[in-house]
Enzyme design. Structure first.
Site, PDB file in Angstrom:
ATOM      1  N   GLU A 232      -5.316   2.172   0.630  1.00 25.50           N
ATOM      2  CA  GLU A 232      -4.628   1.678   1.514  1.00 25.50           C
ATOM      3  C   GLU A 232      -5.116   1.770   2.795  1.00 25.50           C
ATOM      4  O   GLU A 232      -5.910   2.540   3.366  1.00 25.50           O
ATOM      5  CB  GLU A 232      -3.316   2.678   1.476  1.00 25.50           C
ATOM      6  CG  GLU A 232      -2.431   2.732   0.336  1.00 25.50           C
ATOM      7  CD  GLU A 232      -1.512   3.638   0.263  1.00 25.50           C
ATOM      8  OE1 GLU A 232      -0.935   4.152   1.598  1.00 25.50           O
ATOM      9  OE2 GLU A 232      -0.810   3.882  -0.824  1.00 25.50           O
TER      10      GLU A 232
ATOM     11  N   HIS B  21       3.697   1.340   1.143  1.00 26.31           N
ATOM     12  CA  HIS B  21       4.012   2.529   1.221  1.00 26.31           C
ATOM     13  C   HIS B  21       5.199   2.894   2.237  1.00 26.31           C
ATOM     14  O   HIS B  21       5.060   3.671   3.210  1.00 26.31           O
ATOM     15  CB  HIS B  21       2.836   3.359   1.736  1.00 26.31           C
ATOM     16  CG  HIS B  21       2.550   4.826   1.299  1.00 26.31           C
ATOM     17  ND1 HIS B  21       1.516   5.464   1.136  1.00 26.31           N
ATOM     18  CD2 HIS B  21       3.612   5.709   1.099  1.00 26.31           C
ATOM     19  CE1 HIS B  21       1.750   6.767   0.729  1.00 26.31           C
ATOM     20  NE2 HIS B  21       2.773   6.948   0.752  1.00 26.31           N
TER      21      HIS B  21
END
Length: 329
Positions: free
Chosen positions: A284, A303
């Site tokens: 990420e 997220h």
């Protein structure tokens, strides 16, 4: 008691001060662990979650204050073994999150330090988001929105022959903790048949199944709500994915490490399952050229599941109550 309360981009100073008002009788020092952006904070947080808290040092000024403190309150700031060893008066580490990934738990235990967290602090946020992802993926909400912004009136979908309603569908939850319980409560109002696999929890909102294999094979939608531990890493691996129905959907608003990401990508690419909705990833932010960006049978989000202002605001209040209860004993 000298308390060091560390704010960050998600729980800023004003929110942290307001939420810890119950601790005002103690000597509280507030500092901010500054990052250049929320994205950088997320990157550091992911690094800590994957490799532990000892590889990410705190700035010297915060570390010096920590060494003089009896209690440290932190959300994402890492509390590693070196910092613990340098803090002889430290007796409590309060973590403003559901887990304690950013604290070296073994070092704290050796030093006789109590680690308190705020389990369930964002349960409602994640549960609501989970239901949203289920609907977005099964009813093509997100992909239709993206197409219309490109002036495409989209009517053909990967699940075009199997678009159904929620009534009567079977949703299987892996984990029936605070988040899983709320998801089942919400889905119950949509006349969904909920089942769950959890060796440690029971529920009035769904039916317990005896094995993960049974849940994977019999659910129309599988939603993950387990904690990530050494035992649950890649809990959903290739053999588990192969048990799923060909028209089933996988939802993950928990940790990415619960799923063998390569195996899931294979399943989506070959359409051995119908689709997936994923909020967390092994890397990420997603790198340029990520296969996640190319698949037409996934809904992906950045997220976001637990990130609401309500969740962040109530967390310091919860932790303050737990610290006061601990000090009262």
């Amino acid at each position: 008691m000298r308390i060091l309360a560390i704010a960050d981009a998600y729980i800023p100073l004003d929110m942290l001060k307001e939420g810890t008002a119950a601790l005002a009788e103690h000597d509280i020092t507030y500092v901010e662990w500054e990052t250049e952006s929320i994205e950088q904070l997320q990157e550091v947080n992911l690094l800590v979650e994957q490799n532990g808290p000892n590889g990410v040092p705190l700035p010297d000024d915060i570390a010096e204050l920590a060494a003089q403190s009896d209690i440290i309150i932190t959300q994402f700031a890492p509390i590693g073994a070196e910092l613990i060893a340098a803090s002889p008066n430290l007796s409590i580490i309060g973590v403003l999150r559901g887990g304690t990934e950013n604290v070296d738990a073994e070092a704290a235990e050796r030093a006789g330090i109590t680690v308190l967290n705020t389990a369930g602090r964002n349960a409602r946020a994640v549960a609501e988001f989970t239901v949203g992802l289920i609907l977005a993926e099964t009813r093509n909400i997100a992909r239709t929105h993206a197409a219309m912004r490109n002036h495409v009136w989209l009517k053909d979908f990967p699940n075009g022959d199997a678009i159904g309603e929620m009534e009567g569908r079977t949703v299987g939850l892996v984990g029936a903790g605070a988040i899983g319980q709320l998801v089942m409560r919400f889905l119950r109002g949509m006349d969904v048949n909920c089942q769950f696999y959890d060796p440690y929890q029971d529920s009035d909102y769904g039916t317990r199944v005896d094995s993960l294999e049974q849940l994977m094979a019999t659910s129309d939608i599988v939603s993950l709500h387990s904690r990530l531990t050494k035992d649950t890493h890649h809990l959903i691996d290739r053999p588990m994915l192969e048990l799923m129905k060909p028209n089933a959907v996988l939802i993950n608003t928990a940790r990415s490490g619960l799923v063998d990401e390569a195996a899931l990508l294979d399943a989506l690419r070959t359409r051995s399952i119908q689709g997936a909705a994923i909020d967390t990833f092994d890397e990420e932010p997603l790198p340029e050229g990520s296969e996640w960006m190319t698949l037409d049978n996934v809904t992906i989000t950045s997220h976001l599941a637990g990130s609401t202002r309500d969740a962040f605001a109530k967390t310091p209040i919860m932790l303050s109550q737990r610290i006061l209860a601990h000090l009262a004993h």
